[in-house]
Motif scaffolding. Structure first.
Motif, PDB file in Angstrom:
ATOM      1  N   LYS A 107     -15.647  35.856  54.218  1.00 41.63           N
ATOM      2  CA  LYS A 107     -15.615  37.268  53.805  1.00 41.63           C
ATOM      3  C   LYS A 107     -14.212  37.715  53.385  1.00 41.63           C
ATOM      4  O   LYS A 107     -14.002  38.835  52.973  1.00 41.63           O
ATOM      5  N   LYS A 108     -13.241  36.814  53.506  1.00 43.24           N
ATOM      6  CA  LYS A 108     -11.851  37.151  53.193  1.00 43.24           C
ATOM      7  C   LYS A 108     -11.530  36.787  51.743  1.00 43.24           C
ATOM      8  O   LYS A 108     -11.830  35.686  51.290  1.00 43.24           O
ATOM      9  N   SER A 109     -10.923  37.722  51.026  1.00 40.67           N
ATOM     10  CA  SER A 109     -10.465  37.464  49.657  1.00 40.67           C
ATOM     11  C   SER A 109      -8.965  37.725  49.592  1.00 40.67           C
ATOM     12  O   SER A 109      -8.479  38.715  50.123  1.00 40.67           O
ATOM     13  N   THR A 110      -8.259  36.800  48.964  1.00 35.15           N
ATOM     14  CA  THR A 110      -6.805  36.890  48.851  1.00 35.15           C
ATOM     15  C   THR A 110      -6.409  36.601  47.415  1.00 35.15           C
ATOM     16  O   THR A 110      -6.896  35.646  46.818  1.00 35.15           O
ATOM     17  N   SER A 111      -5.533  37.418  46.866  1.00 37.51           N
ATOM     18  CA  SER A 111      -5.092  37.226  45.491  1.00 37.51           C
ATOM     19  C   SER A 111      -3.578  37.279  45.403  1.00 37.51           C
ATOM     20  O   SER A 111      -2.931  38.102  46.052  1.00 37.51           O
ATOM     21  N   ASP A 112      -3.046  36.394  44.599  1.00 35.58           N
ATOM     22  CA  ASP A 112      -1.631  36.420  44.226  1.00 35.58           C
ATOM     23  C   ASP A 112      -1.572  35.979  42.767  1.00 35.58           C
ATOM     24  O   ASP A 112      -1.320  34.820  42.464  1.00 35.58           O
ATOM     25  N   LEU A 113      -1.859  36.926  41.876  1.00 31.35           N
ATOM     26  CA  LEU A 113      -1.926  36.656  40.446  1.00 31.35           C
ATOM     27  C   LEU A 113      -0.893  37.499  39.703  1.00 31.35           C
ATOM     28  O   LEU A 113      -0.636  38.647  40.081  1.00 31.35           O
ATOM     29  N   PRO A 114      -0.322  36.963  38.649  1.00 24.16           N
ATOM     30  CA  PRO A 114       0.656  37.745  37.878  1.00 24.16           C
ATOM     31  C   PRO A 114      -0.056  38.815  37.040  1.00 24.16           C
ATOM     32  O   PRO A 114      -1.236  38.679  36.730  1.00 24.16           O
ATOM     33  N   PHE A 115       0.682  39.854  36.715  1.00 20.67           N
ATOM     34  CA  PHE A 115       0.126  40.906  35.861  1.00 20.67           C
ATOM     35  C   PHE A 115       1.070  41.134  34.690  1.00 20.67           C
ATOM     36  O   PHE A 115       2.271  41.304  34.873  1.00 20.67           O
ATOM     37  N   PHE A 116       0.510  41.103  33.491  1.00 15.12           N
ATOM     38  CA  PHE A 116       1.246  41.408  32.267  1.00 15.12           C
ATOM     39  C   PHE A 116       0.508  42.550  31.593  1.00 15.12           C
ATOM     40  O   PHE A 116      -0.623  42.366  31.164  1.00 15.12           O
ATOM     41  N   GLY A 117       1.087  43.713  31.548  1.00 12.71           N
ATOM     42  CA  GLY A 117       0.401  44.825  30.911  1.00 12.71           C
ATOM     43  C   GLY A 117       0.994  46.150  31.316  1.00 12.71           C
ATOM     44  O   GLY A 117       2.117  46.237  31.812  1.00 12.71           O
TER      45      GLY A 117
END
Length: 172
Positions: A77-87
């Protein structure tokens, strides 16, 4: 007699090629079904990671991020994100790295298996401080995936990459 022999020979050659072509097509279909089955097992396990290779911005810019250590992990049930953002961000973020970073321990997932088209759709929401993310993940039979993220305070962005089984990191 010679014409009859040539006609029969040509029919047999074309017939063999047709049978061979069908078997190649069947083999390709069987391979695709095997890949889809393996990918489906990964998703059903509930423990997988999406590793992006490309980022696609809303303005059409495409950036290669292979090997940068960016991930979107699902662990039960755990979601983890480490994504770059360009915008473009509509809200100033004074802390953080500016990427799409969150950890949610009780995520509600919606998963749809489309066996006919050999693809899997996963949708969920995540929050971090005052920002909400809508995540739409489309996983194809070979494990390739597209992740589209819409935010409450940023332009939408999409990522192309691969979904794999999340390896257990046990201390030895």
């Amino acid at each position: 007699m010679k014409k009859v022999f040539l006609i029969l020979l040509s029919f047999s050659v074309f017939g063999i090629q047709t049978i061979n072509a069908q078997s190649k097509k069947e083999l390709k279909q069987q391979q695709k079904e095997k890949e889809y089955s393996a990918t489906k097992e990964i998703i059903e396990s509930g423990n997988f990671v999406f590793v992006p290779d490309w980022v696609n911005t809303q303005k059409g810019r495409r950036v290669n991020i292979t090997g940068d250590g960016n991930t979107l992990k699902i662990e039960g049930k755990k979601s983890t994100s480490d994504l770059p953002f360009f915008g473009v961000s509509q809200t100033a973020h004074y802390s953080g790295n500016g990427g799409i970073v969150f950890t949610n321990s009780n995520t509600e997932f919606s998963t749809e298996f489309n066996d006919k088209k050999s693809k899997i759709i996963i949708k969920f929401k995540a929050t971090e401080k005052s920002e909400t993310f809508d995540i739409h993940m489309e996983v194809f039979s070979n494990g390739n995936a597209t992740v589209r993220i819409s935010s409450s305070s940023r332009n939408s962005i999409s990522y192309n990459g691969k979904v794999t089984l999340l390896e257990d990191k046990k201390d030895n």
